[in-house]
Write a protein that holds these residues in place. Structure first.
Motif, PDB file in Angstrom:
ATOM      1  N   ALA A 281      20.681   5.898   2.621  1.00 31.59           N
ATOM      2  CA  ALA A 281      19.444   6.639   2.354  1.00 31.59           C
ATOM      3  C   ALA A 281      18.762   6.183   1.070  1.00 31.59           C
ATOM      4  O   ALA A 281      17.545   6.310   0.932  1.00 31.59           O
ATOM      5  CB  ALA A 281      19.732   8.140   2.285  1.00 31.59           C
ATOM      6  N   LEU A 282      19.531   5.634   0.123  1.00 34.62           N
ATOM      7  CA  LEU A 282      18.937   5.225  -1.149  1.00 34.62           C
ATOM      8  C   LEU A 282      17.933   4.092  -0.982  1.00 34.62           C
ATOM      9  O   LEU A 282      17.001   3.958  -1.789  1.00 34.62           O
ATOM     10  CB  LEU A 282      20.030   4.805  -2.138  1.00 34.62           C
ATOM     11  N   SER A 283      18.108   3.279   0.049  1.00 37.11           N
ATOM     12  CA  SER A 283      17.201   2.148   0.260  1.00 37.11           C
ATOM     13  C   SER A 283      16.183   2.425   1.361  1.00 37.11           C
ATOM     14  O   SER A 283      15.407   1.536   1.727  1.00 37.11           O
ATOM     15  CB  SER A 283      18.004   0.887   0.614  1.00 37.11           C
ATOM     16  N   ALA A 284      16.165   3.648   1.872  1.00 36.64           N
ATOM     17  CA  ALA A 284      15.282   3.971   2.997  1.00 36.64           C
ATOM     18  C   ALA A 284      14.008   4.699   2.583  1.00 36.64           C
ATOM     19  O   ALA A 284      13.155   4.970   3.417  1.00 36.64           O
ATOM     20  CB  ALA A 284      16.044   4.829   4.018  1.00 36.64           C
ATOM     21  N   PHE A 285      13.867   5.015   1.294  1.00 35.60           N
ATOM     22  CA  PHE A 285      12.703   5.773   0.856  1.00 35.60           C
ATOM     23  C   PHE A 285      11.446   4.901   0.811  1.00 35.60           C
ATOM     24  O   PHE A 285      11.497   3.728   0.450  1.00 35.60           O
ATOM     25  CB  PHE A 285      12.927   6.364  -0.545  1.00 35.60           C
ATOM     26  N   GLU A 286      10.327   5.522   1.158  1.00 35.65           N
ATOM     27  CA  GLU A 286       9.009   4.972   0.854  1.00 35.65           C
ATOM     28  C   GLU A 286       8.422   5.854  -0.250  1.00 35.65           C
ATOM     29  O   GLU A 286       8.864   6.975  -0.461  1.00 35.65           O
ATOM     30  CB  GLU A 286       8.120   4.980   2.097  1.00 35.65           C
ATOM     31  N   TYR A 287       7.418   5.343  -0.953  1.00 37.94           N
ATOM     32  CA  TYR A 287       6.963   6.037  -2.160  1.00 37.94           C
ATOM     33  C   TYR A 287       5.460   6.270  -2.157  1.00 37.94           C
ATOM     34  O   TYR A 287       4.701   5.573  -1.484  1.00 37.94           O
ATOM     35  CB  TYR A 287       7.375   5.250  -3.408  1.00 37.94           C
ATOM     36  N   GLU A 288       5.067   7.284  -2.931  1.00 37.78           N
ATOM     37  CA  GLU A 288       3.657   7.642  -3.090  1.00 37.78           C
ATOM     38  C   GLU A 288       3.326   7.662  -4.588  1.00 37.78           C
ATOM     39  O   GLU A 288       4.105   8.172  -5.392  1.00 37.78           O
ATOM     40  CB  GLU A 288       3.373   9.027  -2.509  1.00 37.78           C
ATOM     41  N   PRO A 289       2.163   7.132  -4.958  1.00 32.27           N
ATOM     42  CA  PRO A 289       1.746   7.182  -6.369  1.00 32.27           C
ATOM     43  C   PRO A 289       1.038   8.495  -6.704  1.00 32.27           C
ATOM     44  O   PRO A 289       0.525   9.191  -5.816  1.00 32.27           O
ATOM     45  CB  PRO A 289       0.777   6.006  -6.481  1.00 32.27           C
ATOM     46  N   ILE A 290       1.031   8.838  -7.975  1.00 37.90           N
ATOM     47  CA  ILE A 290       0.204   9.929  -8.497  1.00 37.90           C
ATOM     48  C   ILE A 290      -0.560   9.368  -9.686  1.00 37.90           C
ATOM     49  O   ILE A 290       0.011   8.686 -10.543  1.00 37.90           O
ATOM     50  CB  ILE A 290       1.039  11.142  -8.940  1.00 37.90           C
ATOM     51  N   THR A 291      -1.839   9.679  -9.737  1.00 40.58           N
ATOM     52  CA  THR A 291      -2.697   9.210 -10.822  1.00 40.58           C
ATOM     53  C   THR A 291      -3.278  10.409 -11.558  1.00 40.58           C
ATOM     54  O   THR A 291      -3.695  11.386 -10.934  1.00 40.58           O
ATOM     55  CB  THR A 291      -3.827   8.325 -10.277  1.00 40.58           C
ATOM     56  N   VAL A 340      -6.235  15.254 -11.516  1.00 38.04           N
ATOM     57  CA  VAL A 340      -5.097  14.735 -10.757  1.00 38.04           C
ATOM     58  C   VAL A 340      -5.555  14.184  -9.416  1.00 38.04           C
ATOM     59  O   VAL A 340      -6.347  14.809  -8.697  1.00 38.04           O
ATOM     60  CB  VAL A 340      -4.052  15.845 -10.522  1.00 38.04           C
ATOM     61  N   VAL A 341      -5.038  13.003  -9.093  1.00 37.51           N
ATOM     62  CA  VAL A 341      -5.246  12.391  -7.785  1.00 37.51           C
ATOM     63  C   VAL A 341      -3.858  12.083  -7.227  1.00 37.51           C
ATOM     64  O   VAL A 341      -3.234  11.089  -7.611  1.00 37.51           O
ATOM     65  CB  VAL A 341      -6.090  11.102  -7.872  1.00 37.51           C
ATOM     66  N   SER A 342      -3.358  12.934  -6.363  1.00 38.44           N
ATOM     67  CA  SER A 342      -2.055  12.703  -5.744  1.00 38.44           C
ATOM     68  C   SER A 342      -2.211  11.769  -4.547  1.00 38.44           C
ATOM     69  O   SER A 342      -3.315  11.607  -4.008  1.00 38.44           O
ATOM     70  CB  SER A 342      -1.434  14.030  -5.296  1.00 38.44           C
ATOM     71  N   ALA A 343      -1.089  11.156  -4.138  1.00 39.40           N
ATOM     72  CA  ALA A 343      -1.122  10.187  -3.034  1.00 39.40           C
ATOM     73  C   ALA A 343      -2.319   9.253  -3.226  1.00 39.40           C
ATOM     74  O   ALA A 343      -3.176   9.100  -2.361  1.00 39.40           O
ATOM     75  CB  ALA A 343      -1.196  10.909  -1.691  1.00 39.40           C
ATOM     76  N   SER A 344      -2.346   8.584  -4.388  1.00 37.41           N
ATOM     77  CA  SER A 344      -3.561   7.936  -4.886  1.00 37.41           C
ATOM     78  C   SER A 344      -3.690   6.449  -4.564  1.00 37.41           C
ATOM     79  O   SER A 344      -4.447   5.736  -5.218  1.00 37.41           O
ATOM     80  CB  SER A 344      -3.631   8.122  -6.409  1.00 37.41           C
ATOM     81  N   ILE A 381      -3.726   7.019 -15.912  1.00 42.85           N
ATOM     82  CA  ILE A 381      -2.288   6.726 -15.876  1.00 42.85           C
ATOM     83  C   ILE A 381      -1.808   6.885 -14.438  1.00 42.85           C
ATOM     84  O   ILE A 381      -2.002   7.949 -13.830  1.00 42.85           O
ATOM     85  CB  ILE A 381      -1.493   7.671 -16.793  1.00 42.85           C
ATOM     86  N   THR A 382      -1.205   5.848 -13.907  1.00 48.88           N
ATOM     87  CA  THR A 382      -0.677   5.889 -12.542  1.00 48.88           C
ATOM     88  C   THR A 382       0.826   5.673 -12.557  1.00 48.88           C
ATOM     89  O   THR A 382       1.310   4.699 -13.148  1.00 48.88           O
ATOM     90  CB  THR A 382      -1.336   4.809 -11.667  1.00 48.88           C
ATOM     91  N   GLU A 383       1.538   6.584 -11.931  1.00 49.49           N
ATOM     92  CA  GLU A 383       2.960   6.383 -11.635  1.00 49.49           C
ATOM     93  C   GLU A 383       3.029   5.876 -10.202  1.00 49.49           C
ATOM     94  O   GLU A 383       2.822   6.636  -9.248  1.00 49.49           O
ATOM     95  CB  GLU A 383       3.735   7.700 -11.789  1.00 49.49           C
TER      96      GLU A 383
END
Length: 446
Positions: A281-291, A340-344, A381-383
Motif C-alpha cells: 500500500a505504501l507504493s500505491a498512493f496517488e497524490y493531490e496538491p494544495i496551494t 486556499v486552492v485544494s486539489a490545485s 506556496i504549493t505542497e
C-alpha cells in the motif's frame, strides 16, 4: 533502565507519537530531516516572511488533536478561533449558512431554515441528504465516489456547487468525481452528525509550527528526550534485540533503540522498511496538491469575517475556494489574506504569478472592491504531495506492520478520516501505544 524509542519524522504524526511515548515514560529521540518540525503543516520562511505552508481548519470533532495540545500545556483558546459550522460566501455572491449554537441536530436544521441563497428545492435536498445519511448510520455497503453519492441522493446542482463540492474538496483534497463517499460520510458523521460543538470550525490564530509541533518537541525534551532536526535517517537495521538508526553523514553509536516509529511520508517509509516489512500500500498512493495564495494589502483592509467560501469558477480564472483574513486572527498580520486552492493541479499549471493575479481579480470581483486587484505583494506556496488522493475503497496500511518493535504512523494509515491533522495525530498516538504495548510485553517476558 528507561527504554529508548526513535521516532523518524517530525510531522504531526511523529510529534504526536513522540508526545504519547514521552508521557508513558519512554526516552524518545525524534529525528526530523528538515530544520523545522511540522512536516506538511508548518511555518516556513519565505523571503523573510514567516508563512504557513498551507492554511488549515480543524474541527471540534478532532478530539485527539485537542487532547494532545492540552496535555502539552497549550491553552486552546489562545491558539484557535472557534466559529460555528458555516458556509458563508461574500454578500451577493452565494449562500449564507451559519449553524446557530443549538443542540444537535437542531443546529443544522435551524441553520438550514435561516440559510439565504438557496431555494426550496435546494433546502429540501439538503434535509433529505442529512436525514437519509443518519438513517443509514453514515455507512455504505459499497464505497463509491462522492459525485455518485450526491446523484443517488438527488442533490441539486446549486447545492452541490455551493456546499457539497467545496466541503468535499476542503475535507478530502480530492474532487467529488474521484473522492471516496464513505470517507466523506465519516467526516460528516463526526461533524454534522455529532454533538453541536463537534461541528465547530477551529482556525489557527498562530502559525502551524507554534500550534503544536514546537510545543511537542519541547515536551519530548522536558521528559528526557532528544529532538534532532536536520537529521536525515537513511536506514534502520536490526541490532540484537533492538534497532540501529543510521543517519546521513554520521554513525553515532548512541543511535541504538528498543523500538522505532516510522512517521515519514509513504515513499520514505517504504525505503526505510525495505527488507524488513513488505507493505504494498505504501507504493500505491496517488497524490493531490494544495496551494495557498497569500496576498498582502494595506493594514486597513479587513473582511467581515475571518473565513469566507468562494465559488470556484475555473473557466473564469476563479480558482480560490476559501479566503482567510489572517489579520482578524492575529492583529500583527493585518491586511494579509490567505486563499486556499485544494486539489490545485490545474490551477498551478500556468505558474504561480498567473494564479496570484487571477486570485486577486477573483477577490476584487466577489467582494466588489476593485483595489483588491493590486496587493502590495503576493506569495504562492504549493505542497505538490500535500495529501494522498482519497479514492473509493482505497487500501491504507495499518500502524502494525507485523514486525515487533516497529510501527508506522502518518495521515495515510488506516483511519476513518482523510489526510488531515487529526488523522495524523490519531495515527501517531496509535503507533505509540502499539510500541508501548510491545515494550511492556518484552519487559514482562524478560
Amino acid at each position: 533502565m528507561m527504554q529508548r524509542v526513535a521516532v523518524i519524522g517530525g510531522g504531526w504524526a511523529g510529534c504526536a507519537a513522540g508526545v504519547e511515548l514521552a508521557r508513558s515514560g519512554t526516552q524518545v529521540t525524534l529525528f526530523e530531516a528538515s530544520r523545522t518540525l511540522g512536516g506538511r503543516a508548518r511555518a516556513v520562511d519565505m523571503d523573510g516572511r514567516l508563512l504557513d505552508n498551507g492554511q488549515h481548519i480543524l474541527l471540534g470533532a478532532y478530539s485527539e488533536s485537542m487532547r494532545l495540545m492540552r496535555s502539552t500545556g497549550i491553552a486552546l483558546d489562545d491558539v484557535l478561533m472557534r466559529l460555528p459550522l458555516q458556509m458563508r460566501y461574500p454578500a451577493g455572491s452565494g449562500m449564507q449558512f451559519v449553524a446557530p449554537r443549538l443542540p444537535a441536530p437542531l443546529h443544522v436544521l435551524a441553520g438550514l431554515l435561516r440559510t439565504t441563497g438557496l431555494d426550496r428545492a435546494d433546502k429540501l435536498a439538503l434535509a433529505r441528504f442529512s436525514t437519509t445519511a443518519r438513517w443509514m448510520d453514515w455507512k455504505l455497503n459499497d464505497d463509491c465516489s462522492v459525485a455518485e453519492l450526491l446523484d443517488r441522493f438527488d442533490q441539486t446542482d446549486r447545492l452541490t456547487q455551493l456546499m457539497w463540492r467545496p466541503l468535499c474538496i476542503a475535507a478530502l483534497n480530492t474532487p467529488p468525481e474521484r473522492a471516496s463517499a464513505q470517507v466523506f460520510l465519516n467526516v460528516l458523521r463526526d461533524s454534522l452528525g455529532a454533538r453541536r460543538s463537534a461541528s465547530d470550525m477551529l482556525i489557527p490564530k498562530v502559525d502551524l509550527t507554534a500550534l503544536f509541533p514546537r510545543r511537542a518537541g519541547a515536551f519530548v525534551e522536558e521528559h528526557g528526550g532528544v529532538v534532532q532536526c536536520g537529521a536525515m535517517v537513511k536506514r534502520i537495521v536490526r541490532a540484537g534485540e533492538g534497532w540501529r538508526v543510521e543517519r546521513q553523514g554520521t554513525a553515532d553509536p548512541a543511535d541504538l533503540f528498543d523500538a522505532i516509529v516510522v512517521a515519514t511520508a509513504p515513499a520514505a517509509a517504504a525505503t526505510l522498511l525495505e527488507g524488513l516489512a513488505d507493505i504494498p500500500a505504501l507504493s500505491a498512493f496517488e497524490y493531490e496538491p494544495i496551494t495557498t495564495c497569500y496576498l498582502q494589502y494595506g493594514r486597513e483592509l479587513r473582511l467581515d469575517s475571518p473565513l469566507f467560501a468562494l465559488e470556484e469558477q475555473p473557466d473564469l480564472g476563479g480558482w480560490g475556494q476559501f479566503v482567510f483574513d489572517r489579520g482578524l486572527l492575529d492583529p500583527e498580520r493585518a491586511g494579509l489574506l490567505a486563499v486556499v486552492v485544494s486539489a490545485s493541479r490545474e490551477a498551478i499549471a500556468p505558474g504561480h504569478d498567473v494564479l496570484a493575479a487571477a486570485v486577486a481579480t477573483q477577490l476584487a470581483n466577489v467582494f466588489r472592491r476593485p483595489e483588491m486587484k493590486n496587493p502590495l505583494w503576493s506569495k504562492v506556496i504549493t505542497e505538490k504531495r500535500a495529501t494522498f488522493s482519497c479514492r473509493p475503497a482505497l487500501v491504507r496500511p495499518s500502524n502494525d506492520i507485523g514486525v515487533a518493535g516497529l510501527a508506522l504512523a502518518g495521515d495515510y494509515t488506516a483511519c476513518d478520516y482523510p489526510a488531515t491533522l487529526e488523522s495524523a495525530t490519531r495515527s501517531g498516538v496509535l503507533a505509540a501505544r502499539l510500541i508501548s504495548d510491545t515494550l511492556s510485553r518484552a519487559r514482562a517476558a524478560g
